[in-house]
Write a protein that holds these residues in place. Structure first.
Motif, short mmCIF file in Angstrom:
data_model
loop_
_atom_site.label_atom_id
_atom_site.label_comp_id
_atom_site.label_asym_id
_atom_site.label_seq_id
_atom_site.Cartn_x
_atom_site.Cartn_y
_atom_site.Cartn_z
N HIS A 1 2.90 55.02 61.94
CA HIS A 1 4.20 54.37 62.11
C HIS A 1 5.35 55.31 61.76
O HIS A 1 6.50 54.88 61.73
CB HIS A 1 4.27 53.12 61.24
CG HIS A 1 3.34 52.03 61.67
ND1 HIS A 1 3.72 51.01 62.51
CD2 HIS A 1 2.02 51.83 61.41
CE1 HIS A 1 2.69 50.22 62.74
NE2 HIS A 1 1.66 50.69 62.08
N GLY B 1 15.89 47.53 61.03
CA GLY B 1 15.08 48.44 61.83
C GLY B 1 14.11 49.33 61.10
O GLY B 1 13.71 50.38 61.61
N SER B 2 13.67 48.95 59.91
CA SER B 2 12.66 49.76 59.21
C SER B 2 11.36 49.76 60.00
O SER B 2 10.98 48.75 60.61
CB SER B 2 12.42 49.20 57.81
OG SER B 2 11.43 49.96 57.14
N ARG B 3 10.67 50.88 59.99
CA ARG B 3 9.37 50.94 60.67
C ARG B 3 8.39 49.96 60.01
O ARG B 3 7.61 49.31 60.69
CB ARG B 3 8.79 52.36 60.58
CG ARG B 3 9.66 53.45 61.19
CD ARG B 3 9.57 53.50 62.68
NE ARG B 3 10.36 54.59 63.23
CZ ARG B 3 9.90 55.84 63.43
NH1 ARG B 3 8.64 56.13 63.14
NH2 ARG B 3 10.69 56.76 63.92
N TYR C 1 8.21 46.88 56.98
CA TYR C 1 8.61 45.99 55.90
C TYR C 1 7.32 45.54 55.22
O TYR C 1 6.33 45.22 55.89
CB TYR C 1 9.40 44.79 56.42
CG TYR C 1 10.73 45.15 57.03
CD1 TYR C 1 11.87 45.28 56.23
CD2 TYR C 1 10.85 45.37 58.39
CE1 TYR C 1 13.09 45.62 56.78
CE2 TYR C 1 12.08 45.70 58.96
CZ TYR C 1 13.19 45.84 58.14
OH TYR C 1 14.40 46.18 58.70
N MET D 1 14.09 43.09 61.99
CA MET D 1 13.02 43.88 62.59
C MET D 1 13.36 44.32 64.01
O MET D 1 13.95 43.56 64.78
CB MET D 1 11.71 43.08 62.58
CG MET D 1 11.22 42.73 61.19
SD MET D 1 9.73 41.68 61.16
CE MET D 1 8.50 42.86 61.73
N SER D 2 12.99 45.55 64.33
CA SER D 2 13.16 46.07 65.69
C SER D 2 11.82 46.02 66.40
O SER D 2 10.80 45.59 65.84
CB SER D 2 13.67 47.51 65.63
OG SER D 2 12.64 48.38 65.14
N SER E 1 10.05 48.41 66.92
CA SER E 1 9.16 49.39 66.28
C SER E 1 8.71 48.95 64.89
O SER E 1 7.97 49.67 64.22
CB SER E 1 9.88 50.74 66.16
OG SER E 1 10.25 51.24 67.42
N SER E 2 9.17 47.77 64.48
CA SER E 2 8.89 47.31 63.11
C SER E 2 7.60 46.51 63.02
O SER E 2 7.23 45.80 63.97
CB SER E 2 10.04 46.42 62.60
OG SER E 2 11.26 47.10 62.58
#
Length: 386
Positions: A211, A280-282, A284, A309-310, A312-313
Motif C-alpha cells: 500500500h 486520503g491516507s493509504r 486507516y 477515505m479515497s 486508494s484507502s
C-alpha cells in the motif's frame, strides 16, 4: 489405561517443546479433565476460583514467585517470609495452597521450589496483570450479578451505566477513570506489553509495503485512529523503517500526553466521535477500538472515517474475532471481561460481518494472526456509491 496414564505423566515431566504439539496436548488434557472430573472437584474448582487470583496477588506482594524463581535451591516458608517479615505460619498456609494448585513445587514439608508456572508468574508483566485484575476487574465481578438482575438481564451497552461505575464509585466511563489512576494504568500497560511479547502481530499477515507503492515523505500513509500510547506506530516503523510517508498517531490530547513516539511518527490530537480530518491516507487503522462500544456507537466511529477515505484507502480493523461456534476459552473470557468492565463486547465473525456491512464497509479479507485468541485484521473499503 495404565499405559495412557504413564504416558501423560511422562509428558508432564517432559512436555513437548514444539508449540503446536504442546497446544494439542493441552487441549486434549482439558477435554480429559472435563470428562473425568468428579462432581465434588468441579464445585470446588468453581467456588474456589476467586481464591487463586486473591492469593496469587498476595504472593506477588510478598515476592514469593520472584524469590523462588531466583533461587537455585528450594526455600522454606521461613526463608520466604524473612524479607517481608510476614508470619511464617501464615505464609506456610498460602504456600501450601499455591503448591496444591501447581503454581509452585513442594519439594518436602514446608519447602518449595520454582516450576515453569512459577517463573511465568514472576515476570513483571504478568505480576502487573494479576494486580490489575484484582484491583480493577474483581470489584466489577462482585457487582455484576446484582447489576444484571437489576436490569432484567439486559445486555449491557451503556458505558456510563455498568457494574464498573458501581464497583469503583464513579460516574465516568472506565477508560476516562483509568487515565486518572497512574499506578493502575502502569500495571495495565506493562501487562499488555508482556502478553504480546514475542507473539505474532498484524504485520505478520498484512503487507504494508503493497500500500506504499510510489509513496514519498509527504504521502499520508498510516493513521492510527484512537491509537493510545503509539505502540502500533512504533511497531510499524520498526518493521518498515525505510518506507517513506507520514505515520500519524491520533487520540485525545490527554492520551497523547503520555505517548512516546519513535522517530518518523507524529502526534495528531483527534476525537474519533468527530469527522476524520486527515484525508486520503493509504491506511486507516484501529486496534481494539470498536470492541469498546455497542454497535450503534461503533458504526458512528466508522462513519466518521469513511468520508476521509479515497479510492486508494483501506480501513484496517484489528480486533478479536470469536468463531461462530467453538469459542476459545480466552476469547470468551475476554468477552465477559469487556462486558463487566466496559459494558462492551468481543464479537463473533457473524457479528463483525453484520456490523461492518451496516456501517457501509465491504470486507476484502480477514487475516488471523493469533489462533489462540482469534486476534485478526479485517481489511475493508467503503461500499461503492449507489
Amino acid at each position: 489405561m495404565s499405559d495412557i496414564i504413564s504416558r501423560l505423566e511422562a509428558h508432564a515431566a517432559s512436555p513437548p517443546q514444539d508449540s503446536i504439539e504442546k497446544q494439542r496436548l493441552y487441549n486434549a488434557c482439558r477435554k480429559v479433565l472435563a470428562a473425568t472430573e468428579d462432581h465434588s472437584d468441579t464445585i470446588c474448582r468453581v467456588t474456589g476460583s476467586p481464591m487463586l487470583l486473591a492469593f496469587c496477588h498476595i504472593a506477588c506482594n510478598l515476592d514469593i514467585f520472584q524469590q523462588l524463581s531466583g533461587s537455585e535451591v528450594a526455600l522454606s516458608s521461613a526463608s520466604l517470609a524473612s524479607p517481608s517479615k510476614a508470619d511464617p505460619k501464615l505464609l506456610s498456609r498460602i504456600l501450601r495452597f499455591l503448591a496444591s494448585n501447581d503454581l509452585i513445587t513442594e519439594t518436602r514439608e514446608d519447602t518449595y521450589a520454582a516450576s515453569a508456572i512459577t517463573r511465568t508468574l514472576a515476570r513483571p508483566g504478568f505480576r502487573a496483570g494479576i494486580a490489575h485484575s484484582f484491583s480493577v476487574t474483581m470489584p466489577c465481578l462482585l457487582q455484576i450479578p446484582g447489576f444484571l438482575s437489576g436490569t432484567g438481564y439486559t445486555n449491557p451497552t451503556d458505558v456510563l451505566h455498568s457494574a464498573f461505575q458501581i464497583a469503583h464509585k464513579t460516574d465516568k466511563p472506565a477508560y476516562v477513570w483509568a487515565m486518572e489512576q497512574p499506578r493502575l494504568m502502569a500495571d495495565f500497560n506493562l501487562w499488555m506489553t508482556e502478553q504480546h511479547l514475542g507473539s505474532r502481530t498484524w504485520l505478520d499477515v498484512f503487507d504494508v509495503s503493497s500500500h506504499a507503492k510510489g509513496s514519498s515523505a509527504d504521502t499520508l500513509l498510516f493513521v492510527d485512529v484512537g491509537g493510545g500510547l503509539g505502540q502500533q506506530c512504533a511497531l510499524l516503523k520498526r518493521t518498515y523503517p525505510n518506507i517513506p510517508g507520514r505515520f500519524v498517531l491520533q487520540d485525545q490530547p490527554f492520551v497523547l500526553h503520555h505517548a512516546v513516539l519513535v522517530e518518523g511518527t507524529e502526534k495528531y490530537p483527534h476525537d474519533f466521535w468527530t469527522e476524520q480530518p486527515l484525508k486520503g491516507s493509504r491506511i486507516y487503522y484501529m486496534r481494539n477500538v470498536l470492541e469498546d462500544y455497542p454497535d450503534d456507537k461503533a458504526i458512528e466511529i466508522v462513519n466518521n472515517i469513511i468520508p476521509a477515505m479515497s479510492t486508494s484507502s483501506v480501513l484496517i480493523i484489528d480486533e478479536m474475532i470469536i468463531p461462530n461456534t467453538g469459542a476459545n476459552p480466552r476469547s470468551a473470557l475476554q468477552d465477559l471481561t469487556m462486558m463487566t468492565t466496559l459494558a462492551s463486547a468481543e464479537r463473533t465473525e457473524r457479528q463483525w460481518d453484520e456490523l461492518l456491512g451496516r456501517a457501509g464497509l465491504v470486507i476484502l479479507s480477514k487475516l488471523c494472526y493469533n489462533e489462540k485468541t482469534g486476534e485478526s485484521v479485517i481489511i475493508t473499503i467503503p461500499k461503492p456509491m449507489a
